[in-house]
Design a protein around this motif. Sequence first.
Motif, PDB file in Angstrom:
ATOM      1  N   LEU A  72      33.428  50.980  56.851  1.00 44.65           N
ATOM      2  CA  LEU A  72      32.404  50.877  56.382  1.00 44.65           C
ATOM      3  C   LEU A  72      33.755  49.290  56.538  1.00 44.65           C
ATOM      4  N   GLU A  73      34.821  49.043  56.811  1.00 41.56           N
ATOM      5  CA  GLU A  73      35.280  47.498  56.658  1.00 41.56           C
ATOM      6  C   GLU A  73      35.431  47.142  57.409  1.00 41.56           C
ATOM      7  N   ARG A  74      34.565  47.167  58.489  1.00 41.12           N
ATOM      8  CA  ARG A  74      34.542  46.894  59.068  1.00 41.12           C
ATOM      9  C   ARG A  74      33.427  46.647  59.790  1.00 41.12           C
ATOM     10  N   ILE A  75      32.131  47.458  59.150  1.00 39.80           N
ATOM     11  CA  ILE A  75      30.754  46.942  59.087  1.00 39.80           C
ATOM     12  C   ILE A  75      30.454  45.215  58.071  1.00 39.80           C
ATOM     13  N   ILE A  89      36.848  59.478  54.394  1.00 37.18           N
ATOM     14  CA  ILE A  89      38.352  58.663  54.749  1.00 37.18           C
ATOM     15  C   ILE A  89      37.900  57.911  55.447  1.00 37.18           C
ATOM     16  N   VAL A  90      37.467  58.398  56.494  1.00 39.65           N
ATOM     17  CA  VAL A  90      36.720  57.604  57.627  1.00 39.65           C
ATOM     18  C   VAL A  90      36.098  56.818  57.813  1.00 39.65           C
ATOM     19  N   ILE A  91      35.178  56.964  57.156  1.00 35.65           N
ATOM     20  CA  ILE A  91      34.348  56.196  56.435  1.00 35.65           C
ATOM     21  C   ILE A  91      34.447  55.048  55.874  1.00 35.65           C
TER      22      ILE A  91
END
Lengths: 231, 85
Positions: free
Chosen positions: B81-84, B74-76
Amino acid sequence: MPAPSSSRPTPSITPMAGLLSIVLPGLGHALTGRVERGIFAGVGVLGLLLGGLLIGGVDAIDSREDRAWFLGQAFGGPIVFAVDAYHQSTKAYPVQGGRAEELGLSRRTSSSGPDYSVSENELDTRIIKRRIGPDETREVVDVIVFDAISGQGETRQLPVAVPQGSFEAGAPPIGEGLGKLNEIAMLYILCAGLLNIIVFFDAAVPTVRDVGSGAGQVAEPDENEQTEDAS
Amino acid sequence: MSVLAWRPFLDPLAVHDQWYLLIVPLVVLLSFGYKAVRVPNKGGSFSMGLYLRQAGLMAVQVGLTITLLYAGAIVIVGHLLERIT
Protein backbone atom coordinates in the motif's frame (compact mmCIF):
# COMPACT_ATOMS: atom_id res chain seq x y z
CA MET A 1 -37.29 -57.02 -1.73
CA PRO A 2 -35.95 -53.50 -2.35
CA ALA A 3 -32.46 -52.67 -1.05
CA PRO A 4 -32.69 -51.06 2.40
CA SER A 5 -29.88 -48.62 1.61
CA SER A 6 -32.22 -46.56 -0.56
CA SER A 7 -34.27 -45.56 2.47
CA ARG A 8 -32.52 -43.35 4.99
CA PRO A 9 -33.59 -43.39 8.59
CA THR A 10 -35.13 -40.14 9.68
CA PRO A 11 -32.97 -38.54 12.39
CA SER A 12 -34.89 -38.23 15.62
CA ILE A 13 -35.43 -34.68 16.80
CA THR A 14 -34.89 -34.15 20.50
CA PRO A 15 -35.87 -30.57 21.40
CA MET A 16 -35.15 -31.11 25.09
CA ALA A 17 -31.56 -32.04 24.27
CA GLY A 18 -31.20 -28.84 22.26
CA LEU A 19 -32.64 -26.78 25.08
CA LEU A 20 -30.30 -28.35 27.61
CA SER A 21 -27.33 -27.66 25.35
CA ILE A 22 -28.21 -23.96 25.46
CA VAL A 23 -28.43 -23.98 29.24
CA LEU A 24 -25.18 -25.92 29.64
CA PRO A 25 -23.20 -26.88 26.51
CA GLY A 26 -22.76 -30.63 26.31
CA LEU A 27 -25.69 -31.49 28.56
CA GLY A 28 -27.94 -32.17 25.58
CA HIS A 29 -25.49 -34.72 24.20
CA ALA A 30 -25.32 -36.44 27.57
CA LEU A 31 -29.11 -36.69 27.56
CA THR A 32 -29.05 -38.58 24.24
CA GLY A 33 -26.38 -40.99 25.41
CA ARG A 34 -23.36 -39.32 23.76
CA VAL A 35 -21.49 -38.50 26.94
CA GLU A 36 -17.98 -38.17 25.52
CA ARG A 37 -19.10 -35.80 22.79
CA GLY A 38 -21.00 -33.78 25.36
CA ILE A 39 -18.00 -33.48 27.63
CA PHE A 40 -15.63 -32.35 24.90
CA ALA A 41 -18.17 -30.01 23.33
CA GLY A 42 -18.85 -28.49 26.74
CA VAL A 43 -15.15 -28.08 27.42
CA GLY A 44 -14.74 -26.33 24.09
CA VAL A 45 -17.63 -23.89 24.48
CA LEU A 46 -17.17 -23.17 28.17
CA GLY A 47 -13.40 -22.98 27.75
CA LEU A 48 -13.80 -20.29 25.13
CA LEU A 49 -16.38 -18.45 27.22
CA LEU A 50 -14.42 -18.49 30.45
CA GLY A 51 -11.17 -17.86 28.60
CA GLY A 52 -12.64 -14.73 27.09
CA LEU A 53 -13.78 -13.50 30.48
CA LEU A 54 -10.38 -14.26 31.97
CA ILE A 55 -8.58 -12.34 29.22
CA GLY A 56 -10.86 -9.34 28.87
CA GLY A 57 -12.78 -9.28 32.11
CA VAL A 58 -16.41 -8.37 32.36
CA ASP A 59 -15.90 -5.63 29.76
CA ALA A 60 -15.65 -8.30 27.04
CA ILE A 61 -19.45 -8.63 27.10
CA ASP A 62 -21.38 -5.39 26.58
CA SER A 63 -24.79 -5.39 24.96
CA ARG A 64 -24.85 -1.59 24.65
CA GLU A 65 -21.40 -0.50 23.50
CA ASP A 66 -20.54 -3.67 21.53
CA ARG A 67 -23.96 -4.65 20.27
CA ALA A 68 -22.74 -6.31 17.07
CA TRP A 69 -20.42 -8.59 19.02
CA PHE A 70 -23.13 -9.30 21.58
CA LEU A 71 -25.53 -10.59 18.92
CA GLY A 72 -23.13 -13.50 18.34
CA GLN A 73 -22.01 -13.86 21.95
CA ALA A 74 -25.61 -14.25 23.10
CA PHE A 75 -25.78 -17.80 21.74
CA GLY A 76 -23.35 -18.76 24.49
CA GLY A 77 -26.27 -19.12 26.86
CA PRO A 78 -27.44 -17.72 30.18
CA ILE A 79 -23.89 -17.12 31.39
CA VAL A 80 -23.42 -14.41 28.75
CA PHE A 81 -26.65 -12.67 29.72
CA ALA A 82 -25.82 -12.88 33.41
CA VAL A 83 -22.38 -11.35 32.88
CA ASP A 84 -23.85 -8.60 30.71
CA ALA A 85 -26.53 -7.83 33.30
CA TYR A 86 -23.85 -7.52 35.97
CA HIS A 87 -21.71 -5.35 33.68
CA GLN A 88 -24.59 -2.97 32.96
CA SER A 89 -25.38 -2.75 36.67
CA THR A 90 -21.92 -1.32 37.32
CA LYS A 91 -22.47 1.61 34.94
CA ALA A 92 -23.90 5.01 35.80
CA TYR A 93 -25.01 8.25 34.14
CA PRO A 94 -22.32 10.95 33.95
CA VAL A 95 -22.81 14.42 35.43
CA GLN A 96 -21.91 17.76 33.88
CA GLY A 97 -18.66 19.09 35.24
CA GLY A 98 -17.37 15.62 36.08
CA ARG A 99 -15.26 15.21 32.94
CA ALA A 100 -14.31 17.82 30.37
CA GLU A 101 -16.79 18.20 27.48
CA GLU A 102 -18.89 15.27 28.64
CA LEU A 103 -22.65 15.50 28.35
CA GLY A 104 -24.33 14.53 31.60
CA LEU A 105 -26.99 15.22 34.17
CA SER A 106 -27.27 18.87 35.22
CA ARG A 107 -26.58 19.91 38.79
CA ARG A 108 -29.40 21.79 40.51
CA THR A 109 -28.69 24.83 42.59
CA SER A 110 -31.84 24.42 44.65
CA SER A 111 -31.18 23.74 48.31
CA SER A 112 -34.07 21.27 48.56
CA GLY A 113 -35.02 18.27 46.46
CA PRO A 114 -32.85 16.19 44.11
CA ASP A 115 -29.35 17.37 43.25
CA TYR A 116 -29.61 16.55 39.54
CA SER A 117 -32.02 17.13 36.67
CA VAL A 118 -32.20 16.13 33.01
CA SER A 119 -34.67 16.33 30.14
CA GLU A 120 -36.30 13.08 29.10
CA ASN A 121 -35.25 13.57 25.50
CA GLU A 122 -31.58 13.89 26.43
CA LEU A 123 -31.83 10.88 28.73
CA ASP A 124 -33.27 8.76 25.95
CA THR A 125 -30.97 9.87 23.14
CA ARG A 126 -27.76 11.58 24.16
CA ILE A 127 -26.78 10.70 27.71
CA ILE A 128 -25.81 7.06 28.12
CA LYS A 129 -24.60 5.09 31.07
CA ARG A 130 -20.89 4.37 31.14
CA ARG A 131 -18.46 2.64 33.46
CA ILE A 132 -17.30 4.73 36.42
CA GLY A 133 -13.76 6.01 36.68
CA PRO A 134 -11.28 5.49 39.51
CA ASP A 135 -12.04 9.01 40.82
CA GLU A 136 -15.79 8.48 40.87
CA THR A 137 -18.35 6.57 42.89
CA ARG A 138 -21.60 5.05 41.73
CA GLU A 139 -24.58 6.30 43.68
CA VAL A 140 -28.29 5.79 43.11
CA VAL A 141 -29.85 9.20 43.69
CA ASP A 142 -33.09 11.04 42.98
CA VAL A 143 -33.05 12.82 39.62
CA ILE A 144 -35.77 15.09 38.20
CA VAL A 145 -36.56 14.08 34.64
CA PHE A 146 -38.31 16.89 32.73
CA ASP A 147 -40.54 16.49 29.72
CA ALA A 148 -39.20 19.01 27.18
CA ILE A 149 -42.66 19.81 25.76
CA SER A 150 -44.91 20.01 28.81
CA GLY A 151 -42.21 21.05 31.25
CA GLN A 152 -43.49 18.62 33.85
CA GLY A 153 -40.94 16.67 35.84
CA GLU A 154 -40.97 13.43 37.71
CA THR A 155 -38.47 12.12 40.20
CA ARG A 156 -36.67 8.89 39.34
CA GLN A 157 -33.91 6.99 41.06
CA LEU A 158 -30.97 6.69 38.65
CA PRO A 159 -27.36 5.51 39.06
CA VAL A 160 -25.01 8.48 38.81
CA ALA A 161 -21.20 8.63 38.50
CA VAL A 162 -20.38 11.17 41.19
CA PRO A 163 -16.89 12.71 40.96
CA GLN A 164 -14.93 12.35 44.16
CA GLY A 165 -11.66 13.99 43.20
CA SER A 166 -9.64 11.14 44.69
CA PHE A 167 -9.68 7.37 44.75
CA GLU A 168 -12.20 6.11 47.27
CA ALA A 169 -11.33 3.18 49.52
CA GLY A 170 -13.34 0.09 48.74
CA ALA A 171 -13.88 -2.06 45.70
CA PRO A 172 -12.29 -0.37 42.66
CA PRO A 173 -14.38 0.02 39.50
CA ILE A 174 -14.37 -2.68 36.85
CA GLY A 175 -11.23 -2.44 34.76
CA GLU A 176 -11.79 -1.22 31.20
CA GLY A 177 -10.69 -3.55 28.45
CA LEU A 178 -8.57 -1.80 25.84
CA GLY A 179 -6.88 -2.57 22.54
CA LYS A 180 -6.07 -6.01 21.21
CA LEU A 181 -6.79 -7.84 24.46
CA ASN A 182 -10.36 -6.58 24.55
CA GLU A 183 -10.85 -7.59 20.93
CA ILE A 184 -9.37 -11.03 21.46
CA ALA A 185 -11.54 -11.54 24.54
CA MET A 186 -14.65 -10.58 22.59
CA LEU A 187 -13.54 -12.94 19.81
CA TYR A 188 -13.21 -15.81 22.30
CA ILE A 189 -16.75 -15.30 23.54
CA LEU A 190 -18.10 -14.78 20.03
CA CYS A 191 -16.54 -18.10 18.95
CA ALA A 192 -18.11 -19.73 22.03
CA GLY A 193 -21.53 -18.46 20.97
CA LEU A 194 -21.18 -19.56 17.35
CA LEU A 195 -19.80 -22.95 18.36
CA ASN A 196 -22.75 -23.40 20.70
CA ILE A 197 -25.09 -23.01 17.72
CA ILE A 198 -23.45 -26.06 16.14
CA VAL A 199 -23.60 -27.92 19.45
CA PHE A 200 -27.30 -27.03 19.79
CA PHE A 201 -28.22 -28.38 16.37
CA ASP A 202 -26.15 -31.52 16.85
CA ALA A 203 -27.81 -32.17 20.20
CA ALA A 204 -31.32 -31.53 18.90
CA VAL A 205 -30.94 -33.35 15.54
CA PRO A 206 -28.05 -35.81 15.84
CA THR A 207 -26.67 -36.96 12.47
CA VAL A 208 -23.47 -38.80 13.16
CA ARG A 209 -21.82 -40.73 10.36
CA ASP A 210 -19.73 -43.84 10.71
CA VAL A 211 -16.21 -43.88 9.29
CA GLY A 212 -16.31 -45.42 5.81
CA SER A 213 -20.09 -45.48 5.62
CA GLY A 214 -20.05 -43.30 2.47
CA ALA A 215 -21.80 -40.07 1.62
CA GLY A 216 -25.44 -39.71 2.47
CA GLN A 217 -25.59 -42.46 5.04
CA VAL A 218 -26.97 -41.37 8.35
CA ALA A 219 -26.24 -43.33 11.48
CA GLU A 220 -28.81 -43.82 14.19
CA PRO A 221 -28.51 -41.29 16.99
CA ASP A 222 -27.93 -44.17 19.44
CA GLU A 223 -24.27 -45.06 19.07
CA ASN A 224 -24.86 -48.67 20.18
CA GLU A 225 -27.01 -49.46 17.16
CA GLN A 226 -25.54 -50.69 13.88
CA THR A 227 -25.28 -48.33 10.92
CA GLU A 228 -26.53 -49.00 7.38
CA ASP A 229 -24.24 -50.30 4.67
CA ALA A 230 -22.72 -47.85 2.24
CA SER A 231 -24.01 -49.77 -0.72
CA MET B 1 -12.66 -4.57 50.55
CA SER B 2 -10.70 -6.04 47.65
CA VAL B 3 -6.96 -6.37 48.17
CA LEU B 4 -6.20 -7.84 44.75
CA ALA B 5 -4.56 -5.67 42.10
CA TRP B 6 -6.13 -7.88 39.43
CA ARG B 7 -9.45 -9.64 39.99
CA PRO B 8 -9.88 -12.74 37.80
CA PHE B 9 -12.83 -12.61 35.40
CA LEU B 10 -13.60 -9.02 36.43
CA ASP B 11 -10.55 -7.09 35.26
CA PRO B 12 -8.71 -7.66 31.98
CA LEU B 13 -5.32 -9.35 31.87
CA ALA B 14 -2.22 -7.23 31.44
CA VAL B 15 -0.46 -9.20 28.70
CA HIS B 16 -0.58 -6.65 25.90
CA ASP B 17 2.90 -7.51 24.62
CA GLN B 18 2.12 -11.23 24.30
CA TRP B 19 -1.36 -10.90 22.81
CA TYR B 20 -0.48 -13.14 19.86
CA LEU B 21 -0.02 -16.12 22.19
CA LEU B 22 -3.72 -15.97 23.04
CA ILE B 23 -4.55 -17.13 19.51
CA VAL B 24 -3.20 -20.60 20.38
CA PRO B 25 -5.77 -21.55 23.05
CA LEU B 26 -8.49 -19.99 20.91
CA VAL B 27 -7.63 -22.26 17.98
CA VAL B 28 -7.21 -25.35 20.18
CA LEU B 29 -10.49 -24.91 22.05
CA LEU B 30 -12.37 -24.14 18.85
CA SER B 31 -11.00 -27.20 17.07
CA PHE B 32 -11.58 -29.60 19.94
CA GLY B 33 -15.06 -28.25 20.56
CA TYR B 34 -16.06 -28.43 16.90
CA LYS B 35 -14.66 -31.90 16.28
CA ALA B 36 -16.40 -33.21 19.38
CA VAL B 37 -19.71 -32.99 17.52
CA ARG B 38 -18.47 -33.57 13.96
CA VAL B 39 -16.01 -36.47 14.18
CA PRO B 40 -17.61 -39.64 12.82
CA ASN B 41 -18.07 -42.79 14.84
CA LYS B 42 -15.65 -45.66 14.39
CA GLY B 43 -17.19 -49.07 14.72
CA GLY B 44 -20.43 -47.55 15.92
CA SER B 45 -18.98 -45.68 18.87
CA PHE B 46 -17.00 -42.54 19.66
CA SER B 47 -13.28 -43.08 19.02
CA MET B 48 -10.92 -41.03 21.17
CA GLY B 49 -7.94 -41.66 18.89
CA LEU B 50 -9.80 -40.49 15.79
CA TYR B 51 -11.16 -37.48 17.65
CA LEU B 52 -7.74 -36.35 18.92
CA ARG B 53 -6.20 -36.85 15.49
CA GLN B 54 -8.83 -34.86 13.62
CA ALA B 55 -9.04 -32.12 16.25
CA GLY B 56 -5.27 -31.73 16.34
CA LEU B 57 -5.10 -31.60 12.56
CA MET B 58 -7.81 -28.95 12.43
CA ALA B 59 -6.04 -26.88 15.08
CA VAL B 60 -2.80 -26.96 13.10
CA GLN B 61 -4.60 -26.06 9.86
CA VAL B 62 -6.49 -23.15 11.39
CA GLY B 63 -3.39 -21.87 13.18
CA LEU B 64 -1.31 -21.97 10.02
CA THR B 65 -4.04 -20.22 8.06
CA ILE B 66 -4.29 -17.43 10.62
CA THR B 67 -0.51 -17.04 10.59
CA LEU B 68 -0.38 -16.86 6.81
CA LEU B 69 -3.22 -14.34 6.70
CA TYR B 70 -1.40 -12.23 9.27
CA ALA B 71 1.81 -12.36 7.24
CA GLY B 72 -0.11 -11.49 4.10
CA ALA B 73 -1.76 -8.54 5.79
CA ILE B 74 1.63 -7.26 6.93
CA VAL B 75 2.96 -7.47 3.39
CA ILE B 76 -0.08 -5.80 1.85
CA VAL B 77 -0.70 -3.09 4.41
CA GLY B 78 2.91 -2.47 5.43
CA HIS B 79 4.61 -2.56 2.05
CA LEU B 80 2.38 -2.76 -1.01
CA LEU B 81 0.00 0.00 0.00
CA GLU B 82 2.91 2.33 0.65
CA ARG B 83 4.11 1.88 -2.91
CA ILE B 84 0.65 2.29 -4.41
CA THR B 85 -0.32 5.46 -2.53
